[in-house]
Design an enzyme around this catalytic site. Structure first.
Site, PDB file in Angstrom:
ATOM      1  N   ASP A  97     -17.117 -31.561 -26.295  1.00 11.81           N
ATOM      2  CA  ASP A  97     -16.413 -30.951 -25.803  1.00 11.81           C
ATOM      3  C   ASP A  97     -15.160 -32.018 -25.860  1.00 11.81           C
ATOM      4  O   ASP A  97     -14.838 -32.898 -26.729  1.00 11.81           O
ATOM      5  CB  ASP A  97     -16.626 -30.036 -24.917  1.00 11.81           C
ATOM      6  CG  ASP A  97     -15.651 -28.708 -24.327  1.00 11.81           C
ATOM      7  OD1 ASP A  97     -14.462 -28.807 -24.517  1.00 11.81           O
ATOM      8  OD2 ASP A  97     -16.152 -27.441 -24.574  1.00 11.81           O
ATOM      9  N   HIS A 134     -10.732 -28.541 -21.067  1.00 12.98           N
ATOM     10  CA  HIS A 134     -11.838 -27.853 -21.262  1.00 12.98           C
ATOM     11  C   HIS A 134     -12.805 -27.861 -21.110  1.00 12.98           C
ATOM     12  O   HIS A 134     -14.144 -27.947 -20.838  1.00 12.98           O
ATOM     13  CB  HIS A 134     -10.935 -27.305 -22.991  1.00 12.98           C
ATOM     14  CG  HIS A 134     -12.058 -26.797 -23.737  1.00 12.98           C
ATOM     15  ND1 HIS A 134     -13.249 -26.418 -24.178  1.00 12.98           N
ATOM     16  CD2 HIS A 134     -11.552 -24.665 -23.394  1.00 12.98           C
ATOM     17  CE1 HIS A 134     -13.653 -25.383 -24.270  1.00 12.98           C
ATOM     18  NE2 HIS A 134     -12.700 -24.451 -24.095  1.00 12.98           N
ATOM     19  N   SER A 154     -16.202 -19.858 -24.731  1.00 12.12           N
ATOM     20  CA  SER A 154     -16.266 -20.701 -24.101  1.00 12.12           C
ATOM     21  C   SER A 154     -17.519 -20.813 -23.373  1.00 12.12           C
ATOM     22  O   SER A 154     -18.366 -21.592 -23.299  1.00 12.12           O
ATOM     23  CB  SER A 154     -14.829 -22.112 -24.342  1.00 12.12           C
ATOM     24  OG  SER A 154     -14.929 -21.933 -25.194  1.00 12.12           O
TER      25      SER A 154
END
Length: 632
Positions: A298, A383, A573
């Site tokens: 990620d 994120h 996600s």
């Protein structure tokens, strides 16, 4: 392309000039004349690539250089034909990468990297035609064009291609007629891309170069590229014993099976523990995931966040549960310059150049033969930290608890601070995970979470066979569970249900890979009422396979962010992180499942809770950790 420094790299030794038409023998791209015509639209290029008939010709559907490459090269820039683009060359399993790398080694600024059956290089359009097309199934076209010579090719581009104007062998009239038609398609496509790529950027009206002179320049450029292509004049032959299968295997004569762009990747950006019954499963079965390692591929994990603090009785002086971290965001440049051996990535040498130093020198415990070279920094994009927190965070002060609060985490950074990365970075990270497991002699990384999206272009790739999907499949075959988000492209229409807006076949890569567990999103606490999230990617895949596989909470999910923050985010996600946690708990409880990703996927799908929605929307249903543990 997401990495502009790699995708658009200019050769500063070449400067555009005005009103100069190359003649036979001049270097293609030595002059880039401005033009008035608009560049090709996607629809116009599609017509050139697929033709005007309802069914594209076989040479278009079988073309080794995929549609997205032609589309990218058709975009005008101030560097014209010298504009460089990062390309991924997929190599046939019957061939090695060595010959292809050797073709590119002395090419300025190409910086080829070969790893895992792929070669990545930064190439211009002339580089592609001269160096790569001769080792694809387009080689026969180049031979035929060189047989005709430059002048006929220039005339064909200028006046339109008429196969009947060119002679063919008397004993093979039909075959030669087909070859001529295919060559006409190729020249028409190439000249259209050249014409579009040479459009001026910011040119004033008095600098415009148009009309017959410009068309002559286009024709000369195309003919020059074709004439100077490095083609083996001796066509690969087969012995008599193998002629029976020549039609089936003819494309395997050439090393390069496909040429695609190094596609951009994006992030698909605890109350939900109860929704998947992780809390009940943890209490009933006393599940402890301390022995499980999981990679989060990620934007990076903030290892200094309290949510990832190690237990007080942790041996040595490990301050957090992020054991190792690697920065693959700029791996394309770093590895090309420092870690190559005969054109291949030498992972033993390469890892220190991408590994992040997570500890002080006096406190470092690492299996690397060299010290990590990348200094630690808190990721600029939240994120990855948020996703890792849902999977394995624990922060008692804020009453936050992820699914696996004792799991060991491995940080693989492939998205930059803007949440954007490149396909090669992901492919390289997945290959590095396989290397780490091989070197350890066991699955130190038992699972991988891929909460990111590489947009899939159905006109370009065979669904599920893109480089990132192939690498994900290899990782699963090596014994690692791979969980991927379905993407957030399920809806792109009106805010109200007036008209259309929901998309089918909206699963993104690597979720299109058959062996990975592809996860869609549902509500955090009321999944039976709200069903599938409106944004969640839905199937089937572009080639008709059922996806997604499972649903998990993905709406308004709490999680940590860098600098000791805690916020709610939503997306597939977050849903994927829940399924990664479920898989880790299943393997922690039943250790015999470690190294059996297909069985783990089967159990999670078979025990999911049906939400009574369409299969293409919900997959097998909502993941149920408790039922999965009880089923064995």
């Amino acid at each position: 392309m997401s990495q502009d420094s790699e995708a658009i790299e200019a050769d500063n030794s070449i400067t555009p000039k005005r009103e100069q038409v190359p003649t036979t023998g001049q270097d293609v791209g030595a002059t880039v004349p401005p033009a008035l015509e608009s560049r090709l639209t996607r629809e116009e290029l599609t017509a050139l690539f697929n033709g005007d008939e309802s069914v594209p010709p076989p040479w278009a559907t079988d073309c080794a250089v995929k549609f997205d490459v032609w589309l990218e090269f058709s975009k005008p820039s101030e560097w014209g034909l010298n504009r460089r683009i990062d390309l991924i060359l997929s190599i046939h399993e019957d061939h090695g990468t060595g010959d292809v790398v050797e073709r590119l080694q002395n090419l300025d600024r190409a910086r080829p990297i070969a790893t895992g059956g792929f070669v990545v290089a930064s190439l211009s359009l002339p580089d592609l035609v001269r160096r790569i097309l001769p080792v694809t199934n387009l080689a026969d076209l180049l031979r035929l064009a060189q047989d005709y010579g430059m002048e006929p090719i220039m005339l064909a581009v200028l006046n339109g291609w008429h196969p009947s104007d060119f002679a063919w062998e008397p004993d093979e009239p039909e075959r030669r007629r087909e070859h001529n038609a295919r060559l006409g398609w190729f020249l028409n496509l190439l000249s259209g891309v050249v014409r579009s790529a040479s459009e001026p950027v910011g040119a004033s009206p008095d600098e415009v170069f148009e009309g017959p002179a410009r068309e002559a320049w286009v024709a000369a450029s195309v003919a020059e590229m074709v004439e100077t292509a490095i083609v083996d004049r001796q066509r690969p032959r087969r012995d008599a014993a193998s002629r029976a299968d020549a039609v089936v295997d003819r494309r395997r004569r050439y090393p390069v099976a496909a040429v695609t762009t190094n596609r951009p990747a994006f992030g698909e950006a605890t109350r939900s523990r109860a929704t998947v019954k992780a809390d009940a499963a943890e209490q009933l079965f006393s599940v402890d995931t301390t022995a499980i390692g999981w990679a989060v591929v990620d934007s990076g994990i903030d290892a200094t966040h309290p949510a990832f603090a190690g237990p007080q009785d942790e041996p040595f002086s490990l301050a957090h549960r992020v054991l190792r971290a690697f920065d693959f965001v700029d791996a394309r440049r770093v590895l090309a310059d420092r870690a190559m051996r005969w054109g291949l990535i030498d992972w033993r040498t390469a890892l220190p150049f991408v590994e992040i130093n997570m500890r002080n020198d006096a406190d470092r415990r690492t299996t690397s033969s060299m010290s990590p070279q990348v200094p630690f920094r808190v990721p600029g994009n939240p994120h990855g930290t948020h996703v890792a927190g849902i999977l394995g965070g624990s922060w008692s002060e804020r009453n936050f608890r992820g699914l696996c609060p004792t799991i060991k985490l491995y940080d693989f950074r492939v998205l930059n601070d803007d949440g954007i990365g490149a396909e090669f970075s992901i492919v390289a990270a997945l290959q590095a995970i396989r290397y780490l497991n091989d070197q350890a002699g066991r699955l130190v990384i038992a699972g991988v979470n891929l909460s990111l999206s590489v947009p899939h272009d159905v006109a370009t790739h065979s669904c599920g066979w893109t480089p990132v999907c192939q690498e994900a499949e290899r990782l699963v075959r090596s014994g690692v569970v791979v969980v991927a988000s379905a993407g957030n492209a399920g809806y792109a229409g009106h805010d109200r249900t007036t008209g259309t807006g929901y998309r089918s076949t909206s699963i993104s890569d690597p979720g299109n890979a058959d062996a990975v567990i592809t996860v869609g999103s549902t509500h955090r606490s009321d999944p039976h009422r709200h069903g599938v999230s409106y944004f969640s990617g839905r199937g089937p895949t572009a080639d008709g396979r059922p996806k997604p596989d499972l649903l998990a909470p993905g709406e308004d999910i709490d999680g940590p962010i860098p600098d000791e923050g805690l916020i709610a985010m939503h997306g597939t996600s977050q849903a994927a992180a829940h399924v990664s946690g479920a898989a880790a708990m299943l393997m922690a409880r039943h250790r015999e499942l470690v190294g059996r990703p297909e069985r783990v996927k089967q159990i999670l799908c078979a025990t999911a809770t049906d939400l009574a929605r369409e299969r293409a929307f919900q997959g097998h249903g909502l993941v149920d950790v408790l039922r999965a543990l009880q089923s064995i």
